[in-house]
Design an enzyme around this catalytic site. Sequence first.
Site, PDB file in Angstrom:
ATOM      1  N   ASP A   1       0.835  -1.203   0.000  1.00 30.44           N
ATOM      2  CA  ASP A   1       0.000   0.000   0.000  1.00 30.44           C
ATOM      3  C   ASP A   1       0.869   1.253   0.000  1.00 30.44           C
ATOM      4  O   ASP A   1       1.898   1.316   0.671  1.00 30.44           O
ATOM      5  CB  ASP A   1      -0.903   0.027   1.233  1.00 30.44           C
ATOM      6  CG  ASP A   1      -1.710   1.311   1.314  1.00 30.44           C
ATOM      7  OD1 ASP A   1      -2.607   1.500   0.467  1.00 30.44           O
ATOM      8  OD2 ASP A   1      -1.418   2.140   2.201  1.00 30.44           O
TER       9      ASP A   1
ATOM     10  N   GLY B   1      -2.028   0.389  10.962  1.00 35.45           N
ATOM     11  CA  GLY B   1      -1.619   0.872  12.274  1.00 35.45           C
ATOM     12  C   GLY B   1      -1.864  -0.122  13.384  1.00 35.45           C
ATOM     13  O   GLY B   1      -2.430   0.255  14.421  1.00 35.45           O
TER      14      GLY B   1
ATOM     15  N   LYS C   1      -4.045   5.820  -3.270  1.00 37.34           N
ATOM     16  CA  LYS C   1      -5.174   6.587  -2.755  1.00 37.34           C
ATOM     17  C   LYS C   1      -5.456   7.818  -3.597  1.00 37.34           C
ATOM     18  O   LYS C   1      -4.588   8.301  -4.329  1.00 37.34           O
ATOM     19  CB  LYS C   1      -4.898   6.973  -1.294  1.00 37.34           C
ATOM     20  CG  LYS C   1      -4.597   5.733  -0.431  1.00 37.34           C
ATOM     21  CD  LYS C   1      -4.312   6.070   0.992  1.00 37.34           C
ATOM     22  CE  LYS C   1      -3.994   4.814   1.791  1.00 37.34           C
ATOM     23  NZ  LYS C   1      -2.638   4.282   1.489  1.00 37.34           N
TER      24      LYS C   1
ATOM     25  N   PHE D   1      -0.077  -1.238  15.638  1.00 35.09           N
ATOM     26  CA  PHE D   1       0.570  -0.859  16.897  1.00 35.09           C
ATOM     27  C   PHE D   1       0.099   0.510  17.381  1.00 35.09           C
ATOM     28  O   PHE D   1       0.720   1.123  18.246  1.00 35.09           O
ATOM     29  CB  PHE D   1       2.088  -0.861  16.734  1.00 35.09           C
ATOM     30  CG  PHE D   1       2.646  -2.154  16.195  1.00 35.09           C
ATOM     31  CD1 PHE D   1       2.383  -3.354  16.832  1.00 35.09           C
ATOM     32  CD2 PHE D   1       3.420  -2.165  15.045  1.00 35.09           C
ATOM     33  CE1 PHE D   1       2.890  -4.556  16.332  1.00 35.09           C
ATOM     34  CE2 PHE D   1       3.927  -3.355  14.546  1.00 35.09           C
ATOM     35  CZ  PHE D   1       3.667  -4.554  15.182  1.00 35.09           C
ATOM     36  N   ASN D   2      -0.990   1.008  16.789  1.00 42.47           N
ATOM     37  CA  ASN D   2      -1.556   2.316  17.161  1.00 42.47           C
ATOM     38  C   ASN D   2      -0.514   3.431  17.109  1.00 42.47           C
ATOM     39  O   ASN D   2      -0.339   4.210  18.041  1.00 42.47           O
ATOM     40  CB  ASN D   2      -2.199   2.268  18.543  1.00 42.47           C
ATOM     41  CG  ASN D   2      -3.549   1.583  18.529  1.00 42.47           C
ATOM     42  OD1 ASN D   2      -3.623   0.378  18.780  1.00 42.47           O
ATOM     43  ND2 ASN D   2      -4.612   2.316  18.225  1.00 42.47           N
TER      44      ASN D   2
ATOM     45  N   GLY E   1       2.598   3.357  17.321  1.00 41.39           N
ATOM     46  CA  GLY E   1       3.719   3.210  18.244  1.00 41.39           C
ATOM     47  C   GLY E   1       3.306   3.093  19.686  1.00 41.39           C
ATOM     48  O   GLY E   1       4.124   2.759  20.550  1.00 41.39           O
TER      49      GLY E   1
ATOM     50  N   LEU F   1       1.505   0.848  21.221  1.00 41.28           N
ATOM     51  CA  LEU F   1       1.673  -0.509  21.734  1.00 41.28           C
ATOM     52  C   LEU F   1       3.136  -0.919  21.840  1.00 41.28           C
ATOM     53  O   LEU F   1       3.454  -1.944  22.444  1.00 41.28           O
ATOM     54  CB  LEU F   1       0.911  -1.501  20.855  1.00 41.28           C
ATOM     55  CG  LEU F   1      -0.571  -1.676  21.194  1.00 41.28           C
ATOM     56  CD1 LEU F   1      -1.282  -2.487  20.135  1.00 41.28           C
ATOM     57  CD2 LEU F   1      -0.733  -2.334  22.563  1.00 41.28           C
TER      58      LEU F   1
ATOM     59  N   TYR G   1       2.221  10.304   0.967  1.00 41.62           N
ATOM     60  CA  TYR G   1       3.377   9.792   1.697  1.00 41.62           C
ATOM     61  C   TYR G   1       4.671  10.343   1.106  1.00 41.62           C
ATOM     62  O   TYR G   1       5.143   9.888   0.057  1.00 41.62           O
ATOM     63  CB  TYR G   1       3.394   8.264   1.670  1.00 41.62           C
ATOM     64  CG  TYR G   1       2.177   7.606   2.285  1.00 41.62           C
ATOM     65  CD1 TYR G   1       1.333   8.288   3.154  1.00 41.62           C
ATOM     66  CD2 TYR G   1       1.863   6.281   1.985  1.00 41.62           C
ATOM     67  CE1 TYR G   1       0.222   7.666   3.718  1.00 41.62           C
ATOM     68  CE2 TYR G   1       0.760   5.659   2.549  1.00 41.62           C
ATOM     69  CZ  TYR G   1      -0.054   6.360   3.404  1.00 41.62           C
ATOM     70  OH  TYR G   1      -1.158   5.744   3.954  1.00 41.62           O
TER      71      TYR G   1
END
Length: 343
Positions: free
Chosen positions: A56, A238, A86, A240-241, A243, A245, A61
């Site tokens: 992706d 995401g 996107k 790990f949210n 970072g 987590l 980005y």
Amino acid sequence: MADRTFEKRRIAETDLEITTLGLGGATLAGIFKPTDEMESRATITRALEEGITYFDTAPQYGYGRSEHMMGNALRGKRSGTVLSTKVGRLLRPIASEADRQYPHNWVDPLPFEQVYDYTYDAIMRSFEDSQQRLGLDKIDILYVHDIGVMTHGEEENARLWGQLADSGYRALRELRESGVIGAIGLGVNEWEVLMDAFALGDWDVFLLAGRYTLLEQTSLNPFLSTCIERKASVVCGGPFNGGALMGAGVWNYAKAPQHIIDRVKALEAFCAERKVSLGAAALQFPLAHPAVCNVLPGPRTVSELEGILEWWHEKIPAEFWAELASSGLVAEGTPLPGGVVAE
């Protein structure tokens, strides 16, 4: 070629089938921290060698950097892979950083600024621009990027949603129905706007970042349950949210509030007591939900990818999930690996 294999799942009712682990292209473009282009390309190549088939990227980005990089790494190696990018942002050239209108978190972005536009003409142009930056003739999935109140605020989002509803959605449907792309969806950080999308029409897949993770299950109902009813798939970005987590103290691209920090500590303790890696639990957790087809982390380097692969293939005992189900650490009704459901 590694001997580790990946399960594959089909995206909704399309012909697209992807590995349950994917590779996200945001961090490779230098969000928050600088990246080395050769290392980033090597990370994509290593993912291919390991058997990962879903990749992706997005115009935003690095303001084109990720698409250039992804295309260079995948060119000539597209067989069996699925690529998403996107729409919703066009890129216009700028003479210097002083010409930027929007703040950003990219380190050394390309000399372009984003222009939000979700109209028919803009989506068609964005698609063609992405093909040129990628240097590829085939893009499999188009996501409407970052539409929603979180990004735009109430008033501006209402205006931009009007663009998507009035003509942008028609562009996506035309591209899909003509066979130019294989699937359409939205790529966002908030599940609420996806319920609005269901009211607008039919979608194949949603890339939802951070809202269905081991740390947070806010999208469980009504969003994920509606995906089952509407036969739409979900890619969990995401995992790990951002970072949180991993103990980074960051959540939703900002400093984590205390209740998030406390929840992470509780999950860390739970995993440590059972000798299970928190990273492994975070990566393997989302796939128990029947709507989820893929988990999409964003490693920055080959080394980070190796760590993710180790977590991905870590054997987690069924007892771990059974105990998690009754721990109160995940929302009631959350499906967990092993067929258990959180109480």
